[in-house]
Design a protein around this motif. Structure first.
Motif, PDB file in Angstrom:
ATOM      1  N   LEU A  31       0.863  -1.181  -0.087  1.00  0.00           N
ATOM      2  CA  LEU A  31      -0.062   0.058  -0.132  1.00  0.00           C
ATOM      3  C   LEU A  31       0.846   1.162   0.018  1.00  0.00           C
ATOM      4  CD1 LEU A  31      -3.083  -0.862   2.534  1.00  0.00           C
ATOM      5  CD2 LEU A  31      -2.925  -0.758   0.078  1.00  0.00           C
ATOM      6  N   ARG A  32       1.929   1.158   0.873  1.00  0.00           N
ATOM      7  CA  ARG A  32       2.709   2.657   0.739  1.00  0.00           C
ATOM      8  C   ARG A  32       3.334   2.895  -0.707  1.00  0.00           C
ATOM      9  NH1 ARG A  32       5.938   2.328   6.709  1.00  0.00           N
ATOM     10  NH2 ARG A  32       3.945   2.414   7.841  1.00  0.00           N
ATOM     11  N   PRO A  33       3.925   2.139  -1.271  1.00  0.00           N
ATOM     12  CA  PRO A  33       4.508   2.500  -2.501  1.00  0.00           C
ATOM     13  C   PRO A  33       3.327   2.985  -3.529  1.00  0.00           C
ATOM     14  CG  PRO A  33       5.646   0.397  -2.069  1.00  0.00           C
ATOM     15  CD  PRO A  33       4.508   0.896  -1.145  1.00  0.00           C
ATOM     16  N   GLY A  39      -0.162   9.720  -4.849  1.00  0.00           N
ATOM     17  CA  GLY A  39      -0.083  10.888  -4.266  1.00  0.00           C
ATOM     18  C   GLY A  39      -1.155  11.142  -3.112  1.00  0.00           C
ATOM     19  N   THR A  40      -1.310   9.902  -2.219  1.00  0.00           N
ATOM     20  CA  THR A  40      -1.936   9.821  -1.167  1.00  0.00           C
ATOM     21  C   THR A  40      -1.390   9.099   0.027  1.00  0.00           C
ATOM     22  OG1 THR A  40      -4.376   9.536  -0.233  1.00  0.00           O
ATOM     23  CG2 THR A  40      -3.170   7.683  -2.056  1.00  0.00           C
ATOM     24  N   SER A  41      -1.820   8.447   0.848  1.00  0.00           N
ATOM     25  CA  SER A  41      -1.405   7.776   1.716  1.00  0.00           C
ATOM     26  C   SER A  41      -1.877   6.210   1.929  1.00  0.00           C
ATOM     27  CB  SER A  41      -1.552   8.584   3.240  1.00  0.00           C
ATOM     28  OG  SER A  41      -3.077   8.489   3.760  1.00  0.00           O
ATOM     29  N   ASP A  42      -1.344   5.398   2.645  1.00  0.00           N
ATOM     30  CA  ASP A  42      -1.681   4.067   2.635  1.00  0.00           C
ATOM     31  C   ASP A  42      -2.997   4.264   3.666  1.00  0.00           C
ATOM     32  OD1 ASP A  42      -0.269   4.840   4.991  1.00  0.00           O
ATOM     33  OD2 ASP A  42       0.535   2.919   5.185  1.00  0.00           O
ATOM     34  N   ARG A  43      -3.221   5.088   4.706  1.00  0.00           N
ATOM     35  CA  ARG A  43      -4.231   5.291   5.507  1.00  0.00           C
ATOM     36  C   ARG A  43      -5.392   5.756   4.858  1.00  0.00           C
ATOM     37  NH1 ARG A  43      -2.710   8.599  10.903  1.00  0.00           N
ATOM     38  NH2 ARG A  43      -4.968   7.979  11.204  1.00  0.00           N
ATOM     39  N   MET A  44      -5.291   6.534   3.895  1.00  0.00           N
ATOM     40  CA  MET A  44      -6.364   6.978   3.277  1.00  0.00           C
ATOM     41  C   MET A  44      -6.964   5.860   2.096  1.00  0.00           C
ATOM     42  SD  MET A  44      -8.476   9.594   2.459  1.00  0.00           S
ATOM     43  CE  MET A  44      -7.690  10.822   3.306  1.00  0.00           C
ATOM     44  N   LEU A  45      -6.226   4.999   1.650  1.00  0.00           N
ATOM     45  CA  LEU A  45      -6.484   3.936   0.801  1.00  0.00           C
ATOM     46  C   LEU A  45      -7.146   2.851   1.773  1.00  0.00           C
ATOM     47  CD1 LEU A  45      -3.375   3.160  -1.417  1.00  0.00           C
ATOM     48  CD2 LEU A  45      -5.474   4.379  -1.949  1.00  0.00           C
ATOM     49  N   LEU A  46      -6.997   2.770   2.893  1.00  0.00           N
ATOM     50  CA  LEU A  46      -7.585   1.810   3.763  1.00  0.00           C
ATOM     51  C   LEU A  46      -9.025   2.415   3.994  1.00  0.00           C
ATOM     52  CD1 LEU A  46      -4.782   0.368   6.173  1.00  0.00           C
ATOM     53  CD2 LEU A  46      -5.928  -0.972   4.294  1.00  0.00           C
ATOM     54  N   TYR A  47      -8.921   3.941   4.252  1.00  0.00           N
ATOM     55  CA  TYR A  47     -10.214   4.366   4.645  1.00  0.00           C
ATOM     56  C   TYR A  47     -11.297   4.433   3.489  1.00  0.00           C
ATOM     57  CZ  TYR A  47     -13.397   8.430   4.843  1.00  0.00           C
ATOM     58  OH  TYR A  47     -14.086   9.673   4.878  1.00  0.00           O
ATOM     59  N   PHE A  49     -11.269   1.915   1.169  1.00  0.00           N
ATOM     60  CA  PHE A  49     -11.497   0.473   0.625  1.00  0.00           C
ATOM     61  C   PHE A  49     -11.375  -0.565   1.838  1.00  0.00           C
ATOM     62  CE2 PHE A  49      -9.547   2.962  -2.761  1.00  0.00           C
ATOM     63  CZ  PHE A  49     -10.468   3.083  -3.422  1.00  0.00           C
ATOM     64  N   GLY A  50     -10.930  -0.366   2.673  1.00  0.00           N
ATOM     65  CA  GLY A  50     -10.847  -1.413   3.842  1.00  0.00           C
ATOM     66  C   GLY A  50      -9.762  -2.299   3.911  1.00  0.00           C
ATOM     67  N   THR A  51      -9.534  -2.923   2.670  1.00  0.00           N
ATOM     68  CA  THR A  51      -8.668  -3.950   2.813  1.00  0.00           C
ATOM     69  C   THR A  51      -7.835  -3.827   1.279  1.00  0.00           C
ATOM     70  OG1 THR A  51      -9.888  -5.774   1.809  1.00  0.00           O
ATOM     71  CG2 THR A  51      -9.727  -5.665   4.338  1.00  0.00           C
ATOM     72  N   LYS A  52      -6.642  -4.417   1.284  1.00  0.00           N
ATOM     73  CA  LYS A  52      -5.887  -4.403   0.049  1.00  0.00           C
ATOM     74  C   LYS A  52      -6.657  -5.162  -1.141  1.00  0.00           C
ATOM     75  CE  LYS A  52      -2.039  -6.544  -0.221  1.00  0.00           C
ATOM     76  NZ  LYS A  52      -0.497  -7.076  -0.186  1.00  0.00           N
ATOM     77  N   GLU A  53      -7.153  -6.417  -0.757  1.00  0.00           N
ATOM     78  CA  GLU A  53      -7.992  -7.362  -1.451  1.00  0.00           C
ATOM     79  C   GLU A  53      -9.169  -6.682  -1.973  1.00  0.00           C
ATOM     80  OE1 GLU A  53      -4.892  -9.380   0.738  1.00  0.00           O
ATOM     81  OE2 GLU A  53      -6.699  -8.068   1.400  1.00  0.00           O
ATOM     82  N   ARG A  54      -9.928  -5.968  -1.305  1.00  0.00           N
ATOM     83  CA  ARG A  54     -11.233  -5.370  -1.448  1.00  0.00           C
ATOM     84  C   ARG A  54     -11.056  -4.316  -2.570  1.00  0.00           C
ATOM     85  NH1 ARG A  54     -15.541  -2.186   2.350  1.00  0.00           N
ATOM     86  NH2 ARG A  54     -16.759  -1.328   0.655  1.00  0.00           N
ATOM     87  N   MET A  55      -9.742  -3.484  -2.521  1.00  0.00           N
ATOM     88  CA  MET A  55      -9.427  -2.534  -3.229  1.00  0.00           C
ATOM     89  C   MET A  55      -9.197  -3.006  -4.630  1.00  0.00           C
ATOM     90  SD  MET A  55      -5.914  -0.107  -3.034  1.00  0.00           S
ATOM     91  CE  MET A  55      -4.853  -1.516  -3.366  1.00  0.00           C
ATOM     92  N   VAL A  56      -8.207  -4.107  -4.718  1.00  0.00           N
ATOM     93  CA  VAL A  56      -7.989  -4.570  -5.854  1.00  0.00           C
ATOM     94  C   VAL A  56      -9.202  -5.188  -6.780  1.00  0.00           C
ATOM     95  CG1 VAL A  56      -6.784  -6.475  -7.228  1.00  0.00           C
ATOM     96  CG2 VAL A  56      -5.746  -5.410  -5.346  1.00  0.00           C
ATOM     97  N   ALA A  57     -10.174  -5.816  -6.104  1.00  0.00           N
ATOM     98  CA  ALA A  57     -11.509  -6.456  -6.742  1.00  0.00           C
ATOM     99  C   ALA A  57     -12.347  -5.257  -7.084  1.00  0.00           C
ATOM    100  CB  ALA A  57     -12.124  -7.076  -5.322  1.00  0.00           C
ATOM    101  N   GLU A  58     -12.407  -4.111  -6.494  1.00  0.00           N
ATOM    102  CA  GLU A  58     -13.347  -2.964  -6.941  1.00  0.00           C
ATOM    103  C   GLU A  58     -12.619  -2.221  -8.016  1.00  0.00           C
ATOM    104  OE1 GLU A  58     -15.210  -0.363  -4.171  1.00  0.00           O
ATOM    105  OE2 GLU A  58     -15.037  -1.741  -2.395  1.00  0.00           O
TER     106      GLU A  58
END
Length: 201
Positions: A31-33, A39-47, A49-58
Motif C-alpha cells: 500500500l505505501r508505494p 499522491g495519497t497515503s496508505d491510511r487514506m486507501l484503507l479509509y 477501501f478497507g483492505t488491499k484485496e477489496r481495493m483490487v477487486a473494486e
C-alpha cells in the motif's frame, strides 16, 4: 460525525489503482508505494477501501473495458439466442471482445489473481468466483431458455466458461493467439451439435 468518502475521488482512485496493478502486478503489491505514486497515503486507501484485496477487486470491477457488462447490456434489450447457431454467433462475439487490446492487457493480472487464490485460499476468492459465476449464470440462462434442464444447462455453461478462460490464459506465455483461435473454433464445432440434440435429452 466522520465524513463519508467522496464518491468522485473514490472512482478516480479506483482507476489509478487498476492501472498501477496492471503495470506492477500483485506479487509485491504494497500500500505505501502504491499510495506514494497516487499522491495519497496508505491510511487514506484503507479509509476508502478497507483492505488491499477489496481495493483490487473494486478496481477491476469498474473496468469499463470488461466484456461481461457490454454483453449483458447488449442482450438486456434483446431476446436470448433462439438456437445453437445464434448462441455460437454470440460466443464468437464474446471471444472477439476478449481479444481487444484493452482487455488482453488485464489477462496477466487475472492469472496472477487466480494463482494467488490457489496458493492463499480466500485472498481473492470472491473476485475469482464472482467473475466466473457471472459468465456461467449468463450462459446457463441461455441454455435454460431452450428448455434444457437446469443441471444440464449449468454444466454446459460451466464447460464453456472454463474452456474459454483456459484458452485465454494458457497462451499468455507463448503468445499463441492463432492457436487459441483455432482451438476455440474446434471447441464450438464439437459442442454446437450437442446443443441441438443430445443436450435436450
Amino acid at each position: 460525525m466522520p465524513r463519508s468518502p467522496d464518491p468522485a475521488k473514490r472512482r478516480i482512485l479506483l482507476d489509478q489503482i487498476r492501472e498501477y496493478v496492471m503495470r506492477h502486478g500483485l506479487a509485491d503489491l504494497s500500500l505505501r508505494p502504491l499510495a506514494r505514486e497516487l499522491g495519497t497515503s496508505d491510511r487514506m486507501l484503507l479509509y476508502y477501501f478497507g483492505t488491499k484485496e477489496r481495493m483490487v477487486a473494486e478496481a477491476l470491477a469498474v473496468n469499463e473495458a470488461r466484456p461481461l457488462p457490454r454483453i449483458q447490456d447488449l442482450h438486456a434489450a434483446a431476446s436470448p439466442p433462439k438456437d445453437p447457431a445464434a448462441l455460437r454467433r454470440l460466443l464468437e462475439e464474446v471471444w472477439q471482445r476478449f481479444k481487444a487490446p484493452a482487455v488482453r492487457r488485464t489477462f496477466p493480472l487475472y492469472l496472477e489473481i487466480m494463482v494467488a487464490n490457489v496458493l492463499h485460499p480466500g485472498r481473492y476468492e470472491p473476485l475469482t468466483r464472482n467473475n466466473l459465476r457471472q459468465w456461467t449464470d449468463l450462459f446457463a440462462a441461455f441454455f435454460s431458455s431452450w428448455g434444457i434442464p437446469a443441471p444440464r444447462a449449468r454444466a454446459e455453461a460451466t464447460l464453456l466458461v472454463d474452456a474459454i478462460f483456459g484458452l485465454l490464459m494458457a497462451h499468455l506465455a507463448d503468445d499463441g493467439e492463432d492457436q487459441a483461435d483455432a482451438a476455440f473454433r474446434v471447441l464450438l464445432d464439437r459442442l454446437e451439435p450437442g446443443w441441438d440434440t443430445d443436450s435436450r435429452t
